[in-house]
Design a protein around this motif. Structure first.
Motif, PDB file in Angstrom:
ATOM      1  N   VAL A 189       0.851  -1.198   0.000  1.00 13.24           N
ATOM      2  CA  VAL A 189       0.000   0.000   0.000  1.00 13.24           C
ATOM      3  C   VAL A 189       0.888   1.251   0.000  1.00 13.24           C
ATOM      4  O   VAL A 189       0.567   2.255   0.622  1.00 13.24           O
ATOM      5  CB  VAL A 189      -1.007   0.023   1.192  1.00 13.24           C
ATOM      6  CG1 VAL A 189      -2.099  -0.992   0.986  1.00 13.24           C
ATOM      7  CG2 VAL A 189      -0.301  -0.215   2.527  1.00 13.24           C
ATOM      8  N   GLY A 190       2.009   1.157  -0.735  1.00 11.75           N
ATOM      9  CA  GLY A 190       2.904   2.303  -0.826  1.00 11.75           C
ATOM     10  C   GLY A 190       2.402   3.314  -1.836  1.00 11.75           C
ATOM     11  O   GLY A 190       1.792   2.946  -2.836  1.00 11.75           O
ATOM     12  N   GLY A 191       2.683   4.596  -1.558  1.00 12.36           N
ATOM     13  CA  GLY A 191       2.292   5.649  -2.495  1.00 12.36           C
ATOM     14  C   GLY A 191       2.238   6.977  -1.787  1.00 12.36           C
ATOM     15  O   GLY A 191       2.508   7.063  -0.588  1.00 12.36           O
ATOM     16  N   PRO A 192       1.909   8.060  -2.537  1.00  7.77           N
ATOM     17  CA  PRO A 192       1.912   9.390  -1.940  1.00  7.77           C
ATOM     18  C   PRO A 192       0.763   9.606  -0.948  1.00  7.77           C
ATOM     19  O   PRO A 192      -0.267   8.944  -1.028  1.00  7.77           O
ATOM     20  CB  PRO A 192       1.755  10.320  -3.140  1.00  7.77           C
ATOM     21  CG  PRO A 192       1.223   9.472  -4.233  1.00  7.77           C
ATOM     22  CD  PRO A 192       1.589   8.055  -3.955  1.00  7.77           C
ATOM     23  N   LEU A 193       0.982  10.537  -0.045  1.00 10.05           N
ATOM     24  CA  LEU A 193      -0.084  10.937   0.873  1.00 10.05           C
ATOM     25  C   LEU A 193      -0.811  12.112   0.227  1.00 10.05           C
ATOM     26  O   LEU A 193      -0.187  13.076  -0.195  1.00 10.05           O
ATOM     27  CB  LEU A 193       0.499  11.370   2.221  1.00 10.05           C
ATOM     28  CG  LEU A 193       1.434  10.370   2.918  1.00 10.05           C
ATOM     29  CD1 LEU A 193       1.958  10.938   4.223  1.00 10.05           C
ATOM     30  CD2 LEU A 193       0.720   9.048   3.175  1.00 10.05           C
ATOM     31  N   PHE A 205      -8.718  12.944   2.864  1.00 10.53           N
ATOM     32  CA  PHE A 205      -9.819  12.966   3.847  1.00 10.53           C
ATOM     33  C   PHE A 205      -9.588  11.909   4.930  1.00 10.53           C
ATOM     34  O   PHE A 205      -9.869  12.114   6.102  1.00 10.53           O
ATOM     35  CB  PHE A 205     -11.179  12.776   3.155  1.00 10.53           C
ATOM     36  CG  PHE A 205     -11.525  11.338   2.870  1.00 10.53           C
ATOM     37  CD1 PHE A 205     -12.152  10.548   3.827  1.00 10.53           C
ATOM     38  CD2 PHE A 205     -11.198  10.750   1.645  1.00 10.53           C
ATOM     39  CE1 PHE A 205     -12.443   9.225   3.575  1.00 10.53           C
ATOM     40  CE2 PHE A 205     -11.483   9.433   1.393  1.00 10.53           C
ATOM     41  CZ  PHE A 205     -12.108   8.662   2.360  1.00 10.53           C
ATOM     42  N   LEU A 206      -8.989  10.770   4.520  1.00 13.41           N
ATOM     43  CA  LEU A 206      -8.743   9.682   5.476  1.00 13.41           C
ATOM     44  C   LEU A 206      -7.672  10.104   6.486  1.00 13.41           C
ATOM     45  O   LEU A 206      -7.800   9.892   7.687  1.00 13.41           O
ATOM     46  CB  LEU A 206      -8.303   8.429   4.715  1.00 13.41           C
ATOM     47  CG  LEU A 206      -8.103   7.181   5.570  1.00 13.41           C
ATOM     48  CD1 LEU A 206      -9.415   6.759   6.232  1.00 13.41           C
ATOM     49  CD2 LEU A 206      -7.575   6.033   4.714  1.00 13.41           C
ATOM     50  N   PHE A 235      -5.829  11.689  11.673  1.00  9.04           N
ATOM     51  CA  PHE A 235      -4.825  12.475  12.407  1.00  9.04           C
ATOM     52  C   PHE A 235      -5.164  13.957  12.533  1.00  9.04           C
ATOM     53  O   PHE A 235      -4.390  14.710  13.125  1.00  9.04           O
ATOM     54  CB  PHE A 235      -3.453  12.335  11.731  1.00  9.04           C
ATOM     55  CG  PHE A 235      -2.983  10.920  11.620  1.00  9.04           C
ATOM     56  CD1 PHE A 235      -2.661  10.198  12.756  1.00  9.04           C
ATOM     57  CD2 PHE A 235      -2.883  10.292  10.388  1.00  9.04           C
ATOM     58  CE1 PHE A 235      -2.231   8.883  12.667  1.00  9.04           C
ATOM     59  CE2 PHE A 235      -2.450   8.982  10.281  1.00  9.04           C
ATOM     60  CZ  PHE A 235      -2.129   8.272  11.431  1.00  9.04           C
ATOM     61  N   GLY A 236      -6.279  14.406  11.967  1.00  9.81           N
ATOM     62  CA  GLY A 236      -6.735  15.788  12.125  1.00  9.81           C
ATOM     63  C   GLY A 236      -5.735  16.815  11.615  1.00  9.81           C
ATOM     64  O   GLY A 236      -5.093  16.648  10.576  1.00  9.81           O
ATOM     65  N   GLN A 237      -5.562  17.888  12.423  1.00 20.31           N
ATOM     66  CA  GLN A 237      -4.715  19.025  12.041  1.00 20.31           C
ATOM     67  C   GLN A 237      -3.260  18.597  11.811  1.00 20.31           C
ATOM     68  O   GLN A 237      -2.568  19.149  10.949  1.00 20.31           O
ATOM     69  CB  GLN A 237      -4.767  20.062  13.174  1.00 20.31           C
ATOM     70  CG  GLN A 237      -4.061  21.366  12.885  1.00 20.31           C
ATOM     71  CD  GLN A 237      -4.078  22.298  14.103  1.00 20.31           C
ATOM     72  OE1 GLN A 237      -4.486  21.899  15.205  1.00 20.31           O
ATOM     73  NE2 GLN A 237      -3.635  23.523  13.900  1.00 20.31           N
ATOM     74  N   THR A 244       1.518  18.438   8.522  1.00 18.24           N
ATOM     75  CA  THR A 244       2.806  17.740   8.356  1.00 18.24           C
ATOM     76  C   THR A 244       2.837  16.809   7.150  1.00 18.24           C
ATOM     77  O   THR A 244       3.904  16.471   6.661  1.00 18.24           O
ATOM     78  CB  THR A 244       3.178  16.891   9.602  1.00 18.24           C
ATOM     79  OG1 THR A 244       2.218  15.846   9.736  1.00 18.24           O
ATOM     80  CG2 THR A 244       3.202  17.711  10.866  1.00 18.24           C
ATOM     81  N   MET A 245       1.659  16.348   6.686  1.00 22.28           N
ATOM     82  CA  MET A 245       1.677  15.364   5.599  1.00 22.28           C
ATOM     83  C   MET A 245       1.104  15.920   4.295  1.00 22.28           C
ATOM     84  O   MET A 245       1.548  15.543   3.225  1.00 22.28           O
ATOM     85  CB  MET A 245       0.825  14.136   5.981  1.00 22.28           C
ATOM     86  CG  MET A 245       1.232  13.481   7.278  1.00 22.28           C
ATOM     87  SD  MET A 245       0.074  12.156   7.682  1.00 22.28           S
ATOM     88  CE  MET A 245       0.491  11.829   9.373  1.00 22.28           C
TER      89      MET A 245
END
Ligand code: NAP
Length: 303
Positions: free
Chosen positions: A186-190, A254-255, A260-262, A267-268
């Motif tokens: 499940v690798g890939g960009p955030l 959205f996930l 992780f919210g704010q 950060t991501m």
């Protein structure tokens, strides 16, 4: 030279102490729990400040590196967590000030951790040390942290601030987390993947800290990031190619926000294209300017 390292038990701190020792310096780690860590350096506690053995060690020229701070991206930023992030930075500086007041003299140089979070979300424009502060929580926190450092009463000490990017190392931080995802296919960009990821190889991070200790003209803020930042998408594809694993799994924004919210937002999902302008002006030579080479070195090198 003796180098007092606060937070020397951490990810960057351990690598820095190893590097300092290899270069004939003597690291002295100051920790809240010096006995908790099985590492072969001199370790003391904050309450050891006035002890004769330390007084002797600090009677000659010495440097200080402060790398303390609770992990920014470890947990959701609840009100309580934000207090921990703030106290572990700003109140720790007060504790360090009291510690240093008991030393026979001020340090020659004090290198203080900060982060590129200072700049906030800057899209794809080039960012250097003259760029403006951002306007999110992380920018506010880093600014308060840097201000507290600047206000420390160390009249004769050369003060250096290191605004560090995402440190790449196999020992912790972002890379092992990403490897877990890639190994689970499940690798890939955030998020969308267009956000910039301003990274630095751990070896260059510790070399840059030493460079700034040794360069008697270095003062003020320095970005510790490689000269070629990349987008999250580029980083994910490079990692996938090196591991020979798929990098098509895009973790939806959205996930991440739901989980992780704010913290995820700041950060991501956003970033800044940060350039190490002042480090280059101070003639620092990077070993790893290319993310592909940096990742290959970390992932394929025989330990
Ligand atoms: N790693 C990165 O990618 C990165 C990027 C940008 C900026 N930075 C900054 O650079 C510094 C070092 O990073 P790192 O990754 O090496 O950090 P780390 O491993 O998470 O921790 C550094 C040290 O901070 C102390 N610490 C942890 N929680 C604390 C708390 N609640 N109160 C007081 N002290 C606490 C601990 O020292 P003791 O337990 O021994 O006291 C720990 O060893 C941090 O300030 C970090 O924010 C890191």
């Amino acid at each position: 030279m003796n180098i007092v390292v606060f937070g020397g038990t951490g990810l960057i701190g351990r690598a820095f102490c190893r590097y300092a020792l290899m270069n004939n310096h003597v690291p002295i780690i100051v920790s809240r729990n010096p006995d908790r860590f099985d590492i072969p350096y001199k370790k003391i506690s904050y309450t050891d400040a006035g002890k004769p053995v330390l007084q002797r060690m600090l009677s000659d020229e010495y440097a200080v590196v402060n790398l303390t701070g609770a992990g920014i991206a470890n947990k959701r930023w609840s009100k309580q967590r934000k207090k921990v992030l703030e106290r572990s930075r700003i109140e720790m500086l007060e504790r360090i000030e009291v510690f240093l007041q008991q030393a026979p003299q001020e340090p020659e140089v004090f290198v203080q951790a900060s982060a590129i979070g200072f700049y906030g979300d800057k899209g794809d424009v080039n960012v250097d040390e003259d760029s403006t502060q951002g306007n999110n929580y992380l920018s506010w926190l880093t600014e308060e942290w840097e201000s507290a450092f600047k206000e420390m009463s160390l009249e004769d000490t050369r003060k250096v601030i290191i605004r560090t990017g995402i440190v790449l190392t196999k020992d912790g931080g972002v890379l092992p987390k990403m490897l877990t995802a890639y190994n689970a296919f499940v690798g890939g960009p955030l998020g969308v993947g267009n956000q910039f990821l301003s990274w630095i190889h751990i070896e260059d991070e510790v070399r840059a800290i030493m460079h700034l200790i040794e360069d008697s003209y270095a003062r003020g803020a320095f970005n510790l990031t490689a000269p070629v930042p990349v987008t999250m998408k580029h980083f994910a594809q490079t990692l996938g190619a090196i591991l020979d694993k798929s990098s098509f799994f895009r973790v939806p924004a959205f996930l991440l926000k739901l989980l992780f919210g704010q913290m995820a937002q700041e950060t991501m999902l956003t970033g800044a294209k940060v350039l190490p302008k002042r480090l280059m002006e101070h003639e620092f030579e990077f070993i790893f300017t290319d993310v592909d080479l940096a990742l290959r070195n970390l992932l394929l090198k025989k330990q």
